[in-house]
Design a protein around this motif. Structure first.
Motif, PDB file in Angstrom:
ATOM      1  N   ASP A 162      -7.422   7.916 -10.545  1.00 13.28           N
ATOM      2  CA  ASP A 162      -6.809   7.722  -9.226  1.00 13.28           C
ATOM      3  C   ASP A 162      -7.822   7.127  -8.250  1.00 13.28           C
ATOM      4  N   LEU A 163      -7.276   6.601  -7.152  1.00 11.82           N
ATOM      5  CA  LEU A 163      -8.069   6.005  -6.086  1.00 11.82           C
ATOM      6  C   LEU A 163      -7.393   6.275  -4.757  1.00 11.82           C
ATOM      7  N   ILE A 164      -8.166   6.820  -3.836  1.00 13.63           N
ATOM      8  CA  ILE A 164      -7.721   7.002  -2.450  1.00 13.63           C
ATOM      9  C   ILE A 164      -8.691   6.200  -1.587  1.00 13.63           C
ATOM     10  N   LYS A 165      -8.185   5.215  -0.913  1.00 19.49           N
ATOM     11  CA  LYS A 165      -9.067   4.278  -0.224  1.00 19.49           C
ATOM     12  C   LYS A 165      -8.552   3.973   1.167  1.00 19.49           C
ATOM     13  N   ASP A 166      -9.483   3.898   2.130  1.00 18.12           N
ATOM     14  CA  ASP A 166      -9.169   3.492   3.509  1.00 18.12           C
ATOM     15  C   ASP A 166     -10.305   2.596   3.991  1.00 18.12           C
ATOM     16  N   THR A 167     -10.056   1.305   4.027  1.00 13.82           N
ATOM     17  CA  THR A 167     -11.078   0.324   4.414  1.00 13.82           C
ATOM     18  C   THR A 167     -10.636  -0.382   5.688  1.00 13.82           C
TER      19      THR A 167
ATOM     20  N   SER B 131     -13.653   5.881   0.602  1.00 18.42           N
ATOM     21  CA  SER B 131     -13.020   5.805  -0.714  1.00 18.42           C
ATOM     22  C   SER B 131     -13.306   7.067  -1.521  1.00 18.42           C
ATOM     23  N   GLU B 132     -12.332   7.443  -2.336  1.00 14.65           N
ATOM     24  CA  GLU B 132     -12.478   8.533  -3.303  1.00 14.65           C
ATOM     25  C   GLU B 132     -11.844   8.063  -4.609  1.00 14.65           C
ATOM     26  N   ILE B 133     -12.608   8.090  -5.674  1.00 13.96           N
ATOM     27  CA  ILE B 133     -12.155   7.487  -6.919  1.00 13.96           C
ATOM     28  C   ILE B 133     -12.610   8.293  -8.117  1.00 13.96           C
ATOM     29  N   GLN B 134     -11.753   8.283  -9.143  1.00 13.42           N
ATOM     30  CA  GLN B 134     -12.152   8.678 -10.489  1.00 13.42           C
ATOM     31  C   GLN B 134     -12.039   7.415 -11.340  1.00 13.42           C
ATOM     32  N   GLY B 135     -13.204   6.846 -11.611  1.00 11.00           N
ATOM     33  CA  GLY B 135     -13.264   5.556 -12.301  1.00 11.00           C
ATOM     34  C   GLY B 135     -14.601   4.913 -11.986  1.00 11.00           C
ATOM     35  N   THR B 136     -14.575   3.626 -11.638  1.00  6.05           N
ATOM     36  CA  THR B 136     -15.796   2.886 -11.331  1.00  6.05           C
ATOM     37  C   THR B 136     -15.600   2.120 -10.026  1.00  6.05           C
ATOM     38  N   ALA B 137     -16.568   2.288  -9.123  1.00  8.28           N
ATOM     39  CA  ALA B 137     -16.545   1.579  -7.837  1.00  8.28           C
ATOM     40  C   ALA B 137     -17.796   0.714  -7.735  1.00  8.28           C
TER      41      ALA B 137
ATOM     42  N   ALA C  88     -16.440   9.815  -7.532  1.00  6.83           N
ATOM     43  CA  ALA C  88     -17.283   9.367  -6.425  1.00  6.83           C
ATOM     44  C   ALA C  88     -16.518   9.391  -5.110  1.00  6.83           C
ATOM     45  N   GLN C  89     -17.244   9.785  -4.053  1.00 12.36           N
ATOM     46  CA  GLN C  89     -16.772   9.649  -2.681  1.00 12.36           C
ATOM     47  C   GLN C  89     -17.760   8.751  -1.938  1.00 12.36           C
ATOM     48  N   ILE C  90     -17.233   7.772  -1.223  1.00 16.14           N
ATOM     49  CA  ILE C  90     -18.063   6.783  -0.540  1.00 16.14           C
ATOM     50  C   ILE C  90     -17.612   6.699   0.912  1.00 16.14           C
ATOM     51  N   ARG C  91     -18.573   6.921   1.829  1.00 17.28           N
ATOM     52  CA  ARG C  91     -18.336   6.757   3.262  1.00 17.28           C
ATOM     53  C   ARG C  91     -19.437   5.825   3.785  1.00 17.28           C
ATOM     54  N   SER C  92     -19.049   4.712   4.357  1.00 17.57           N
ATOM     55  CA  SER C  92     -20.043   3.749   4.807  1.00 17.57           C
ATOM     56  C   SER C  92     -19.498   2.935   5.973  1.00 17.57           C
ATOM     57  N   GLU C  93     -20.384   2.640   6.928  1.00 18.04           N
ATOM     58  CA  GLU C  93     -20.033   1.767   8.049  1.00 18.04           C
ATOM     59  C   GLU C  93     -21.235   0.880   8.354  1.00 18.04           C
ATOM     60  N   THR C  94     -20.981  -0.415   8.422  1.00 21.97           N
ATOM     61  CA  THR C  94     -22.021  -1.399   8.700  1.00 21.97           C
ATOM     62  C   THR C  94     -21.566  -2.276   9.853  1.00 21.97           C
ATOM     63  N   ILE C  95     -22.465  -2.451  10.833  1.00 25.05           N
ATOM     64  CA  ILE C  95     -22.208  -3.325  11.977  1.00 25.05           C
ATOM     65  C   ILE C  95     -23.229  -4.453  11.944  1.00 25.05           C
TER      66      ILE C  95
END
Length: 269
Positions: free
Chosen positions: A198-203, A218-224, A250-257
């Motif tokens: 599964d994949l739960i993503k908010d970009t 993003s939250e994923i079971q797989g490969t990111a 994996a859980q990924i939280r990132s913000e780039t300006i």
């Protein structure tokens, strides 16, 4: 009566005019005293004057030509100055700030490069990590450069707990990908997901001519796979390059300006 007055003037030694010719007083005196039979040498000087209208027109054309030359010189100087300023600005590395948090239970391989100038100049930082296990890590990084400042900073906090990771025998064909580029600022971002379960993503992405914002959740079971690059133009160095691969859960939280933002700007987690 007029003729007698004229001869009287000649007797007094004054110059006379006969049929448009000018004679000095001495020559007329010799003529009246019988000396005109002797050969005399005379030099006549003729001066030609341009009409007043032609002179005025010539002066006016010369004035216009001088004004055009001065205007062209001023425009060339302004363009040269603008080119110098633009060139000086374009050689400065692009500014950015990043806040990133990742939790991985599986396998992780990521790297970052920060720099402000090319070669053996300026500030440079390199960070990398790879391996399997349970990982929690936080990174705050930024590059800021202007005519008076040249700096890069990196703060990282990690917790590694090793354990082997065995990838699944079969690979899913369910995928999700996104790529965004801002040519005015000089930033690019990409994310690719190969979903095993599964994949739960908010970009969220915002780009304009002044800055870019890339917000990932993003939250994923797989490969990111996540990739980012910041480079203002071909005359500057890449101030930020990042690539990361995360497998398992994996859980990924990132913000780039990216852009000419304040050095104190730091995105919230």
């Amino acid at each position: 009566m007029k003729r007698k007055e004229r001869y009287k003037k000649l007797d007094r030694g004054e110059a006379g005019h006969i049929r448009g010719l000018e004679f000095p007083a001495a020559s007329l005196h010799r003529y009246r005293n019988g000396l005109a039979t002797q050969p005399q040498d005379h030099i006549y000087i003729s001066r030609h004057h341009l009409p007043k209208l032609e002179v005025d027109e010539e002066l006016r054309m010369k004035g216009l030509l001088l004004i055009l030359l001065l205007s062209a010189a001023c425009v060339a100087a302004l363009l040269a100055g603008a080119t110098d300023v633009a060139t000086a600005t374009d050689t400065l590395a692009q500014n950015y700030t990043e806040h990133s948090w990742v939790f991985v239970n599986g396998y992780m391989d990521e790297s970052r490069i920060l720099q402000t100038q090319a070669g053996f100049n300026g500030q440079k930082m390199v960070l990398g990590a790879s391996g399997s296990g349970m990982v929690t890590r936080t990174i705050d990084s930024e590059v800021y450069r202007d005519s008076n400042m040249d700096e890069a900073s990196l703060t990282t906090s990690v917790n590694f707990d090793y354990k082997p990771y065995i990838p699944p025998l079969t690979q899913s064909d369910l995928r999700n990908a996104l790529c965004a580029k801002n040519y005015e600022v000089g930033s690019s971002f990409s994310e690719t997901y190969q979903i095993d379960k599964d994949l739960i993503k908010d970009t969220k992405i915002y780009q304009d001519d002044n800055f870019s914002v890339y917000d990932i959740s993003s939250e994923i079971q797989g490969t990111a796979r996540i990739g980012q690059r910041v480079q203002k133009n071909a005359n500057t160095v890449p101030s930020f390059m990042m690539s990361g691969t995360y497998m398992g859960y994996a859980q990924i939280r990132s913000e780039t300006i990216v852009g000419n933002t304040s050095v104190l700007t730091l995105p919230c987690p």
